[in-house]
Design an enzyme around this catalytic site. Structure first.
Site, PDB file in Angstrom:
ATOM      1  N   ASP A 143       0.826  -1.204   0.000  1.00 38.72           N
ATOM      2  CA  ASP A 143       0.000   0.000   0.000  1.00 38.72           C
ATOM      3  C   ASP A 143       0.864   1.260   0.000  1.00 38.72           C
ATOM      4  O   ASP A 143       0.478   2.277  -0.591  1.00 38.72           O
ATOM      5  CB  ASP A 143      -0.929   0.003   1.214  1.00 38.72           C
ATOM      6  CG  ASP A 143      -2.105  -0.957   1.031  1.00 38.72           C
ATOM      7  OD1 ASP A 143      -2.296  -1.459  -0.087  1.00 38.72           O
ATOM      8  OD2 ASP A 143      -2.824  -1.193   2.026  1.00 38.72           O
ATOM      9  N   GLY A 144       2.016   1.209   0.657  1.00 32.75           N
ATOM     10  CA  GLY A 144       2.916   2.362   0.648  1.00 32.75           C
ATOM     11  C   GLY A 144       3.410   2.693  -0.746  1.00 32.75           C
ATOM     12  O   GLY A 144       3.587   3.869  -1.096  1.00 32.75           O
ATOM     13  N   ASN A 152      -5.017   8.397   1.778  1.00 35.70           N
ATOM     14  CA  ASN A 152      -5.332   7.735   3.052  1.00 35.70           C
ATOM     15  C   ASN A 152      -5.801   8.720   4.117  1.00 35.70           C
ATOM     16  O   ASN A 152      -6.924   8.644   4.582  1.00 35.70           O
ATOM     17  CB  ASN A 152      -4.121   6.958   3.576  1.00 35.70           C
ATOM     18  CG  ASN A 152      -4.114   5.516   3.125  1.00 35.70           C
ATOM     19  OD1 ASN A 152      -4.965   5.088   2.358  1.00 35.70           O
ATOM     20  ND2 ASN A 152      -3.145   4.757   3.612  1.00 35.70           N
ATOM     21  N   ASP A 170      -3.161  14.901  21.732  1.00 37.34           N
ATOM     22  CA  ASP A 170      -1.946  14.608  20.968  1.00 37.34           C
ATOM     23  C   ASP A 170      -2.063  14.995  19.504  1.00 37.34           C
ATOM     24  O   ASP A 170      -1.073  15.370  18.869  1.00 37.34           O
ATOM     25  CB  ASP A 170      -1.612  13.112  21.065  1.00 37.34           C
ATOM     26  CG  ASP A 170      -1.033  12.733  22.414  1.00 37.34           C
ATOM     27  OD1 ASP A 170      -0.832  13.646  23.248  1.00 37.34           O
ATOM     28  OD2 ASP A 170      -0.774  11.539  22.640  1.00 37.34           O
ATOM     29  N   TYR A 204      -4.277   4.201   9.602  1.00 37.57           N
ATOM     30  CA  TYR A 204      -4.018   4.818  10.908  1.00 37.57           C
ATOM     31  C   TYR A 204      -5.318   5.073  11.662  1.00 37.57           C
ATOM     32  O   TYR A 204      -5.410   4.902  12.882  1.00 37.57           O
ATOM     33  CB  TYR A 204      -3.249   6.114  10.690  1.00 37.57           C
ATOM     34  CG  TYR A 204      -2.652   6.742  11.930  1.00 37.57           C
ATOM     35  CD1 TYR A 204      -2.482   6.015  13.105  1.00 37.57           C
ATOM     36  CD2 TYR A 204      -2.240   8.072  11.926  1.00 37.57           C
ATOM     37  CE1 TYR A 204      -1.930   6.587  14.228  1.00 37.57           C
ATOM     38  CE2 TYR A 204      -1.672   8.658  13.043  1.00 37.57           C
ATOM     39  CZ  TYR A 204      -1.530   7.915  14.199  1.00 37.57           C
ATOM     40  OH  TYR A 204      -0.979   8.497  15.309  1.00 37.57           O
ATOM     41  N   ASN A 205      -6.347   5.480  10.929  1.00 44.33           N
ATOM     42  CA  ASN A 205      -7.637   5.751  11.544  1.00 44.33           C
ATOM     43  C   ASN A 205      -8.144   4.574  12.361  1.00 44.33           C
ATOM     44  O   ASN A 205      -8.642   4.739  13.478  1.00 44.33           O
ATOM     45  CB  ASN A 205      -8.653   6.112  10.455  1.00 44.33           C
ATOM     46  CG  ASN A 205     -10.079   6.117  10.959  1.00 44.33           C
ATOM     47  OD1 ASN A 205     -10.516   7.041  11.623  1.00 44.33           O
ATOM     48  ND2 ASN A 205     -10.820   5.066  10.635  1.00 44.33           N
TER      49      ASN A 205
END
Length: 268
Positions: free
Chosen positions: A45-46, A127, A155, A168-169
């Site tokens: 995916d990266g 993303n 944060d 990340y979500n």
């Protein structure tokens, strides 16, 4: 068919890139790194994120397809042992006409960073966008459709697309959203909630016709990530986030349902 291939850079991905290029050229396709019709990502995916940002200014005429050389990701449909089948599909599209290519479009996130001096920068994320400070807690007023919603302290914040909702979500406790829903999701990172400070404490999902504006409440520099890219932004007046008018298009040569990907990635 004009194509470009982007590799993750490891030995396997580079070898598959060479094999793909050779087979496609033999099938009368043309390699064109500057103006491709089809961009093939070989890696994970990266690698697809890298491919997206490389051709972000050509989204209206470019379609993407992914070959994964590791664990199955959300943007890669094909395995290394299926290269011959993939080449066959691409070749038939090239012969029959590119208009016959089956395409699926995913929503993108627009991030507009406006500075106190008046200049601004616009970015697209496949993303997510994340916001943190270079020092201390993030303190921002959050507006939805120009109405004050809350003052966030914590944060940071993660604003994701539906396709990015599994990245990340998800690790922050956000919801998984199907990519057919044109929306963005705002998820908190360790918010401060006590008798003085209070936030909603839950992810917010905004539809395409809604806009989120973040207004800094402390004079610090900000870490702003756009997918895998990191920006340091100073003197920020506000940051505007919404569903972008642009979309990313993926070439689909066979069905691969989204919920099947979710199950295989997180359950099976």
């Amino acid at each position: 068919m004009k194509f470009a291939i982007i590799s993750r850079g490891d030995e396997l991905s580079n070898r598959l890139k060479e094999e793909l290029a050779s087979q496609l050229i033999q099938s009368q396709c043309v390699e064109d790194q500057r103006n491709p019709t089809l961009v093939i990502s070989v890696g994970g995916d990266g690698t697809m994120l890298e491919a997206f940002h490389r051709y972000v200014h050509h989204l209206s005429r470019v379609a993407f397809v992914g070959v994964h050389t590791g664990r199955l990701g959300f943007y890669a449909d094909w395995r290394p042992e299926e290269l011959k089948e993939l080449v066959g599909f691409i070749t038939r599209v090239s012969i029959d006409g590119e208009a016959n290519m089956k395409l699926v479009a995913y929503p993108l996130l627009e991030v507009l960073v406006v500075h106190e001096e008046g200049h601004h920068s616009r970015h697209l994320a496949l993303n997510e966008c994340t916001l943190k400070t270079t020092e201390g807690s993030l303190v921002m007023n959050l507006e939805v459709n120009e109405d004050h919603f809350e003052t966030f302290r914590g944060d940071g914040l993660c604003i994701s697309t539906p396709s990015g909702s599994t990245a990340y979500n998800k690790s922050l406790g956000g919801a998984i959203v199907h990519p057919s829903l044109a929306s963005i999701q705002i998820t908190e990172m360790a918010s401060i909630n006590n008798r003085v400070y209070r936030t909603i404490g839950s992810p917010l999902i905004l539809p395409a016709h809604h806009t989120c504006v973040l207004r800094p409440q402390n004079d610090v520099a900000y870490h702003v990530t756009i997918d895998h890219l990191t920006l340091i932004e100073k003197n920020v007046e506000h940051i505007r986030l919404k569903v972008a008018k642009e979309r990313i298009r993926f070439a689909r040569f066979r069905p691969f349902p989204f919920w099947k990907r979710v199950r295989e990635s997180f359950i099976d």
